[in-house]
Design a protein around this motif. Structure first.
Motif, PDB file in Angstrom:
ATOM      1  N   LEU A 179      -2.385   0.789  -9.635  1.00 20.47           N
ATOM      2  CA  LEU A 179      -1.303   1.299  -8.799  1.00 20.47           C
ATOM      3  C   LEU A 179      -0.520   0.167  -8.162  1.00 20.47           C
ATOM      4  O   LEU A 179       0.694   0.238  -8.017  1.00 20.47           O
ATOM      5  N   LYS A 200      -1.681  11.497 -13.527  1.00 16.14           N
ATOM      6  CA  LYS A 200      -1.322  10.278 -14.227  1.00 16.14           C
ATOM      7  C   LYS A 200      -0.528  10.586 -15.493  1.00 16.14           C
ATOM      8  O   LYS A 200       0.516   9.982 -15.753  1.00 16.14           O
ATOM      9  N   PHE A 224       5.373   7.872  -6.028  1.00 18.32           N
ATOM     10  CA  PHE A 224       4.424   7.509  -7.082  1.00 18.32           C
ATOM     11  C   PHE A 224       3.060   7.168  -6.468  1.00 18.32           C
ATOM     12  O   PHE A 224       2.016   7.664  -6.896  1.00 18.32           O
ATOM     13  N   ALA A 258      -6.878  13.984 -11.189  1.00 11.70           N
ATOM     14  CA  ALA A 258      -6.390  12.600 -11.169  1.00 11.70           C
ATOM     15  C   ALA A 258      -5.691  12.259 -12.482  1.00 11.70           C
ATOM     16  O   ALA A 258      -4.617  11.650 -12.489  1.00 11.70           O
ATOM     17  N   TYR A 290       3.378  -0.223  -8.264  1.00  9.46           N
ATOM     18  CA  TYR A 290       4.045   0.086  -7.007  1.00  9.46           C
ATOM     19  C   TYR A 290       5.055  -1.001  -6.648  1.00  9.46           C
ATOM     20  O   TYR A 290       6.199  -0.736  -6.292  1.00  9.46           O
ATOM     21  N   GLY A 294      -4.199   8.571 -18.353  1.00  8.22           N
ATOM     22  CA  GLY A 294      -4.590   9.930 -17.995  1.00  8.22           C
ATOM     23  C   GLY A 294      -5.206  10.673 -19.166  1.00  8.22           C
ATOM     24  O   GLY A 294      -6.336  11.175 -19.091  1.00  8.22           O
ATOM     25  N   GLU A 353      -7.440   2.611 -10.100  1.00  9.71           N
ATOM     26  CA  GLU A 353      -6.789   2.542  -8.797  1.00  9.71           C
ATOM     27  C   GLU A 353      -6.022   1.233  -8.637  1.00  9.71           C
ATOM     28  O   GLU A 353      -4.935   1.206  -8.083  1.00  9.71           O
ATOM     29  N   GLY A 379      -6.423   9.642  -7.088  1.00  9.20           N
ATOM     30  CA  GLY A 379      -7.497   8.654  -7.134  1.00  9.20           C
ATOM     31  C   GLY A 379      -8.621   8.986  -6.171  1.00  9.20           C
ATOM     32  O   GLY A 379      -9.801   8.824  -6.501  1.00  9.20           O
ATOM     33  N   ASP A 401       0.597   5.941 -18.353  1.00  7.55           N
ATOM     34  CA  ASP A 401       0.350   7.370 -18.274  1.00  7.55           C
ATOM     35  C   ASP A 401      -0.650   7.811 -19.332  1.00  7.55           C
ATOM     36  O   ASP A 401      -1.324   8.824 -19.187  1.00  7.55           O
ATOM     37  N   TYR A 455       1.165  10.252  -4.813  1.00 10.63           N
ATOM     38  CA  TYR A 455       0.594  11.131  -5.837  1.00 10.63           C
ATOM     39  C   TYR A 455      -0.658  10.496  -6.441  1.00 10.63           C
ATOM     40  O   TYR A 455      -1.718  11.106  -6.540  1.00 10.63           O
ATOM     41  N   SER A 456      -0.498   9.230  -6.819  1.00  9.48           N
ATOM     42  CA  SER A 456      -1.601   8.577  -7.521  1.00  9.48           C
ATOM     43  C   SER A 456      -2.799   8.393  -6.604  1.00  9.48           C
ATOM     44  O   SER A 456      -3.942   8.562  -7.023  1.00  9.48           O
TER      45      SER A 456
END
Lengths: 99, 520, 522, 279
Positions: free
Chosen positions: B167, B251, B189, B247, B171, B284, B164, B197, B281, B192-193
């Motif tokens: 981000l 990602k 972005f 999640a 961001y 993920g 988390e 999360g 990414d 979504y994340s």
């Protein structure tokens, strides 16, 4: 006649007081509605005190009177200061706060 | 490599160094002017540290967690500070630490003042620019620390927290330093994340209370039992699995939750996009391997067919949409959607070969995408637009750009000898062993890849040279160095992938067994 | 026949210190010359809060050793959770006091004299004469006294009186804003009417429970539950009415309608104070009531609390999204937080208690800090005169560029509200949600998580506004500016920020203390 | 403990008082003039006092009369007088349907309270004969000063708060020099000397006092027969409460006293003035 009647009466008074707070737009009237609710609760307390044979209920009712007196002083002071500002005690006139 | 420094795992040191330097660069005004050199030196040191780590890594025990450190963190929640790497973690740490200095060098002059600042006051302007650059370097270093932390974390809770926390720097990197539409992209972005999360958070809490161990180390990954062992009903396991999986799917953008990626890649600077797609990414797919499968094997096995279908759709959808793009960065983003489809396919198809393929794919894709993003960035910086229609015949004007783009693109479409070939081959081979029809569908993706890369090359670099861009300078020494490092990496991975394979193969047996439901 | 009650002076010391400070404050108004009044008031109040905090800490060690006890004929209960709630209250009140006392640009947040008619000649005279409504401090001390009694109250009457002691000063304080006097007075009136309305409900509940059990002591009511038959209606309705009275105070939907208006109209330091401290006190009382009295109810009240919790989370979040005023946004977000906290009440186990404690600490720190920062962001008209606080969200645009430190702190508090990891808000959310899951209320947790996700949207929107948007200049040339605090607000903000980070990153100590406190003993 | 019986006298008392009290309470919902409501509520309070005494709460009954009827309700009436006796509330709704919703909530409350009280199987009342053995006041005092000593002391905080609050909302310190009768006279003369024609040295004219209208809302008449505006207090003018001069026809119509059954028309301009004042 049973002491139930007193409870029903107090229930009716409580409901009327509550409705007055919700319905009436005048701050003083709404406030009197609150006072009526407090008094209804007092009647309940006194009745239950008699039912239990225990004076605690009466003592609590006495406390409520003291609290209500203090509350009235504050409430009316607020209402008076608002009235001096706008010349009205209506809750509708007091509508600056809107989302 | 020293095993311990003040009793800490070397990984802890690797995490702390960039974080501390980032804070210093941002907070101490005299350091701001030197932000970029400091950032470069720091990230180079971290890379050296990571390489030293790799040298000290016991390859014969690649399946086990090494350089481990475990300390209590929040016992009441069962959370510990636990770091350590196995083969996969090490490879991912190497990838991350390699790309950070590359990105810093590539983006040396990328950060400029916005048009609104600068009314002629030079010292003020200079100060504002230094401040802005210092912020950029600090964010990248923070991101580096978090990336190492996420790949090294051996505690579910710690993983979630870092996941988390990542981000925030991304961001800001998109939202502050991006293109014209950066705010929209940054918020898309983030939302979504965040949504992903929070689902994961619910699953983390659920895991804690459903699992057998609710003690102070309940989240320790190396002790965490899969829920199949805890006798949890499949439906509960499935819900928790989905919490994690969604999640991770957001990602590692999988169809249909990929839509934030093209916007983010289009608006972010090429350097940010490189880190975002090249490393972040991968968290993920990394999470799918290290969390989803071991913790919820039954659910994973049950959900595998659906996930495979989604992965196949991603492969085809990403490829098809890439062909239709006019924006260079969006094109690369969609190619990534397609590539991530391959990776997920390999993970869930249930063959050890394919899993190995997926793991190498994560590295290979990181390198080739970095090459494409960066070289596209060099081009668009010169040409002033990301619209491919504005360019033509660039191979006659900027030979080196054309060449490096072609190499990166070929690596991406899995030309033998370049980094993309081995993993793609392994994934397809593994898939074919299990389910031939899936492999056939996936092969279509390979064809599409050839199409979108070569078509893009044709549109931009061949044909009559465009008059607008006559005399456009080619790559300078700094940029050549960047591309040189990346292309070298692509070649190494293409010709001599054995060391990496050694690191990853032992793990893939275990992972594949989890999906097929067999016993490892 | 009359037996004089035994009074445990030592155990009462925290309350007595504050009550004494309040009375001294009133005397200061009468006897200390106007010039030095404010200084004396601030010092007295700060010393009292600090002293009470020391006293609470001392009582904590005593309770750890000797176990909980009943005080003054059973009116109060001195046990670990009560003391911990009191400690949290005192810390937050101390921070809030710093903000209340601060005078950015030589002006505090309060009207020079509340008796002046807004806009009148007299008001102007008072302002020029440099009057200050220093009654604010004793009133605050009275409010804190009430709050301190509230978590420890062991009978419903004491609870009722404490409720009034904490509410009456707040009604008054809400009407004393320096600027936008009309809005402030109106907030005061609304708060008063709805507060009195809610205490009437509480009182009727008290009366019905008295009728049921023949006593107002929580412990007696709890023991009566399995014994008395035939009057379940009284018990159920009485409990519901008492809970409704308390839900009014915490601002749970549908009893929340006063929250946005009052939060917006009240002087901002007071808003921070009551948003943080009232919520702590009211949740403490709610917790005690629910955990002591209602377990015997066989969960007849659960559906009611479930509906309230869901409504509170959803309505608070949705309405916060559509607000355009900063204080109203924060008000609705505090409504949503009340909903999250209710999860801990519903969980009805020890985890719930410690979860609520941690959540309240986290929420309180962020709230006091956020409102403290709101006091510093002002609008300026074309001539450069300060007009007032920047209320509209658009006026916060671009703040990150002009005052990065302020904006970063504000963003930190917002992130804590949103429950992002490594902030205190996350620790709190995790603890409370965990308790709810352990209590089997996972559908509520799912709703809570979804609401958090939606809530994150408007927190992020504010962050975006501060960092990514160009500062706006109004058509009339007005602009937003940040005033320098006298220092006190800055101290409060820094403490809140550090606390938020610490509780987020290394919450072990806090969690351990909360876990120690989580045993409710009758 | 012996079981208590309720005398038929008490029943008669109840059935006389209760309907009266409910009617008084309903005034809260339906009466228009605030002062009427206040008086009605005061009546309810007296009724309650009687009921307290019937319920063996002598002390409370007396306290109710003294505190509620005597102090609280009179304070209400006092404030109503201060604000304006005949201020009525507007009946327009700010939120459509809000009134009905509120009424519905009220009915719900009524049903709830009724259901609770009537459905409960109350035990037989014990009565207070035993508890009141040393008189009711002594019994109350014993509990007050033993079991409830802490809340009792705490109410002290409440009373101080009330006093401080009322003072800070209403009390004004004098700023600047005292401006008494003497200073005012001097100022008036000074202004007159400076040539301000509008300034009066003397008092303002008194309101008109006629055979049939000796109220303060009736303007004085100047030599030309026109009303003198300055003769009516500003307060009345702002409220639009001054009366018009009777027309010639009305004067001729000697049979009907002026002012019955019709509202005095507001003087044009008064409304504007009022608005200005509010701004």
């Amino acid at each position: 006649m049973s002491i139930l009647n007193y409870l029903v009466l107090s229930g009716i008074l409580f409901a009327i007081g509550g409705t007055a707070v919700l319905v009436r737009r005048n701050a003083i009237v709404a406030f009197m509605g609150v006072e009526l609710m407090l008094n209804a609760a007092n009647l309940t307390l006194v009745t239950f005190a008699r039912m239990h044979g225990d004076l605690t209920g009466q003592v609590i009712a006495f406390f409520v009177m003291v609290v209500a007196a203090a509350e009235v002083v504050i409430g009316l002071a607020i209402i008076v200061s608002i009235f001096r500002t706008r010349g009205s005690a209506s809750l509708d006139d007091a509508s600056l706060l809107k989302s | 490599m020293p095993e311990t420094l003040l009793g800490q795992s070397p990984l802890t040191v690797l995490i702390l160094v960039p974080a501390v330097v980032a804070a210093l660069v941002w907070l101490v005004p005299p350091l701001r002017r030197l932000a970029r050199p400091i950032g470069l030196v720091t990230s180079a040191l971290v890379l050296a540290g990571a390489i030293a780590l790799a040298v000290g890594f016991d390859v014969s025990a690649a399946n086990e967690t090494q350089f481990a450190q475990v300390a209590d963190w929040i016992p009441a929640f069962g959370a510990s500070y636990a770091v350590g790497v196995n083969g996969l973690g090490l490879v991912m740490v190497l990838l991350a630490t390699l790309l950070v200095p590359v990105v810093i060098v590539a983006g040396w002059n990328e950060v400029t003042l916005p048009a609104t600042v600068g009314d002629g006051d030079e010292t003020a302007e200079r100060k504002a620019l230094d401040y802005r650059r210092a912020g950029w370097v600090a964010l990248i270093l923070v991101l580096e620390a978090l990336m190492i932390a996420v790949f090294a974390s051996r505690d579910i809770f710690l993983f979630y927290v870092v996941f988390e926390a990542m981000l925030i720097p991304v961001y800001f990197l998109i939202g502050v330093y991006g293109g014209a539409n950066r705010r929209y992209a940054a918020i898309k972005f983030l939302l979504y994340s965040l949504a992903g999360g929070l689902l994961m958070l619910a699953a983390v809490i659920g895991y804690f209370f459903v699992g057998t161990d609710q003690g102070p180390q309940a989240f320790l990954l190396d002790q965490a039992p899969g829920l199949d062992a805890a006798g949890v009903p499949l439906i509960t396991e499935m819900l928790l699995f989905l919490g994690f999986f969604i999640a991770f799917a957001i990602k590692a953008p999988m169809w249909p939750v990929h839509t934030w990626l093209p916007d983010a890649a289009q608006q972010a600077t090429p350097g940010t996009s490189t880190l975002l797609v090249g490393v972040l990414d991968k968290v993920g797919t990394f999470g799918m391997i290290v969390l989803c499968l071991p913790l919820f094997p039954n659910a994973a096995a049950a959900a595998a067919p659906v996930i495979i279908v989604l992965a196949l759709i991603s492969i085809l959808y990403g490829g098809l949409l890439a062909i239709g793009q006019n924006d260079m960065m969006r094109l690369i983003a969609f190619t990534s959607v397609s590539h991530f489809g391959f990776i997920v396919l390999g993970i869930f198809v249930g063959s050890a070969t394919a899993v190995t393929g997926s793991m190498i794919y994560m590295v290979a894709h990181g390198v080739s995408t970095a090459g494409m993003f960066l070289v596209a960035g060099f081009l668009t910086q010169r040409g002033g637009t990301q619209d491919m229609g504005a360019y033509s015949g660039m191979q006659r004007i900027t030979r080196v750009i054309a060449g490096t783009f072609l190499v990166s693109g070929l690596a991406s479409l899995a030309l033998p000898g370049l980094s993309g070939f081995v993993p793609e081959y392994l994934v397809l081979l593994g898939t074919f062993e299990v389910a031939p029809w899936m492999a056939i569908v996936a092969v279509l993706g390979v064809v599409l890849a050839a199409l979108y890369i070569l078509l893009a090359y044709q549109r931009v670099f061949t044909g009559p040279p465009s008059a607008n861009h006559a005399g456009m300078p080619d790559l300078n020494g700094r940029e050549k160095a960047v591309m040189g490092v990346l292309i070298a990496a692509m070649l190494v991975l293409g010709f001599y992938p054995a060391p990496v394979l050694d690191l990853l193969t032992p793990l893939s047996e275990t992972v594949a067994a989890l999906v097929t439901g067999g016993v490892a | 026949m009359f037996v004089a009650p035994h009074i445990e002076w030592a155990a009462l010391s925290p309350v007595l210190i504050l009550l004494g400070a309040a009375v001294i404050g009133v005397l200061v108004e009468a006897f200390v010359p106007r010039g030095s009044r404010r200084l004396v008031q601030v010092v007295v109040a700060a010393l009292a809060l600090g002293g009470a905090l020391v006293a609470v800490t001392w009582r904590w060690t005593v309770v750890q050793q000797d176990g909980p006890s009943s005080l003054v004929a059973g009116a109060l209960r001195e046990d670990a959770p009560a003391l911990l709630f009191q400690a949290i209250l005192l810390i937050l009140a101390l921070l809030a006091l710093l903000v209340i006392a601060d005078r950015a640009r030589g002006e505090d947040a309060f009207t020079p004299t509340a008796s002046a008619i807004p806009g009148s000649e007299y008001e102007g005279q008072a302002r020029r004469a440099g009057l200050a409504q220093t009654e604010v401090f004793p009133l605050t001390m009275f409010a804190v006294t009430g709050m301190l009694v509230f978590p420890a109250a062991a009978d419903l009457l004491t609870m009722f009186i404490a409720l009034e002691v904490l509410s009456l000063p707040l009604y008054l304080l809400a009407g004393m804003a320096r600027r936008r006097r009309l809005v402030s007075q109106e907030a005061s009136l609304k708060y008063f009417l709805l507060g009195a309305f809610s205490s009437a409900f509480f009182l009727m509940g008290l009366a019905l429970l008295y009728g049921y059990a023949g006593s107002v002591h929580l412990a007696d009511i709890a023991t009566a539950v399995p014994l008395v038959s035939g009057m379940d209606g009284l018990l159920l309705a009485g409990s519901a009415l008492v809970i409704i009275g308390l839900l009014f105070k915490v601002g749970a939907v549908p009893f929340h309608s006063w929250t946005p208006d009052v939060y917006q109209g009240a002087p901002t330091p007071i808003t921070g104070f009551m948003a943080a401290c009232t919520k702590v006190a009211a949740f403490a009382a709610l917790l005690r009531f629910v955990y002591v009295v209602t377990p015997g109810l066989g969960w007849d009240l659960a559906p009611f609390l479930w509906i309230v919790a869901i409504l509170t989370m959803v309505v608070g979040t949705v309405l916060a999204i559509v607000q355009t005023d900063m204080k109203r946004t924060l008000a609705y977000s505090s409504v949503a937080h009340a909903g999250f906290l209710l999860l801990g009440i519903i969980a009805l186990d020890e985890r719930g208690i410690s979860g609520i404690l941690v959540y309240l600490l986290a929420y309180g720190l962020a709230t006091v800090g956020a409102f403290a920062l709101v006091t510093l962001v002002r609008t300026k008209d074309a001539e450069g005169n300060l007009v007032g606080e920047a209320g509209h969200l658009s006026e916060w645009a671009g703040l990150g560029r002009r005052s990065p430190v302020l904006a970063v702190c504000f963003a930190l508090f917002l992130l804590s509200f949103a429950g992002i990891p490594l902030t205190a808000g996350f620790t709190g959310k995790f603890a409370v949600f965990g308790a709810a899951v352990a209590g089997g209320d996972w559908p509520l947790v799912v709703i809570a998580v979804l609401a958090s996700a939606a809530a994150a949207f408007f927190y992020v929107r504010i962050i975006v506004l501060m960092f990514f948007t160009e500062p706006a200049t109004g058509e009339d040339g007005s602009a937003t500016t940040v005033v320098r605090s006298e220092g006190l607000t800055a101290v409060a903000v820094v403490v809140c920020a550090v606390g938020t980070v610490l509780v987020g990153v290394v919450p072990t100590a806090v969690l351990a203390v909360a876990a120690q406190a989580s045993k409710f003993l009758l | 403990m012996t079981e208590m019986t309720i005398s038929s006298g008490e029943a008669v008392l109840f059935w006389i008082l209760a309907p009266l009290m409910v009617m008084g309470a309903l005034g809260l919902l339906f009466a228009r003039r605030t002062v009427h409501i206040a008086v009605a509520v005061a009546g309810v309070m007296v009724g309650l006092a009687v009921m307290y005494i019937a319920n063996e709460a002598t002390f409370l009954g007396v306290a109710q009369v003294v505190v509620y009827t005597g102090a609280v309700m009179m304070l209400f009436v006092f404030v109503i007088m201060l604000i304006g006796v005949d201020s009525t509330e507007s009946l327009k709704e700010t939120l459509t349907g809000q009134r009905w919703l509120a009424a519905l909530a009220g009915v719900g409350l009524l049903v709830l309270m009724g259901a609770i009280t009537t459905r409960a199987a109350l035990p037989a009342p014990v009565g207070l004969a035993e508890a009141n053995a040393d008189t009711n006041a002594v019994g109350v005092a014993r509990i007050l000063f033993s079991d409830f000593i802490f809340p009792f002391e705490l109410t002290g905080a409440l009373l101080i708060t009330a006093a401080v609050g009322a003072l800070s909302l209403t009390h004004r310190v004098r700023l600047g020099a005292k401006f008494g009768q003497k200073e005012m006279a001097a100022a008036k003369l000074k202004a007159y000397g400076a040539g301000a024609s509008s300034t009066l040295i003397t008092n303002r004219p008194n309101p008109g006092v006629y055979a049939r209208h000796n109220s303060a809302d009736m303007p004085a008449v100047d030599a030309a027969g026109e009303p003198v505006e300055a003769s009516i207090t500003t307060v009345l003018r702002i409220r639009g409460q001054e009366s018009n001069l009777p027309s010639a026809e009305e004067l001729a119509d000697a049979g009907r006293p002026y002012g019955q059954g019709e509202e005095p028309a507001a003087v044009p301009g008064a409304a504007d003035e009022r608005k200005e004042l509010e701004q």
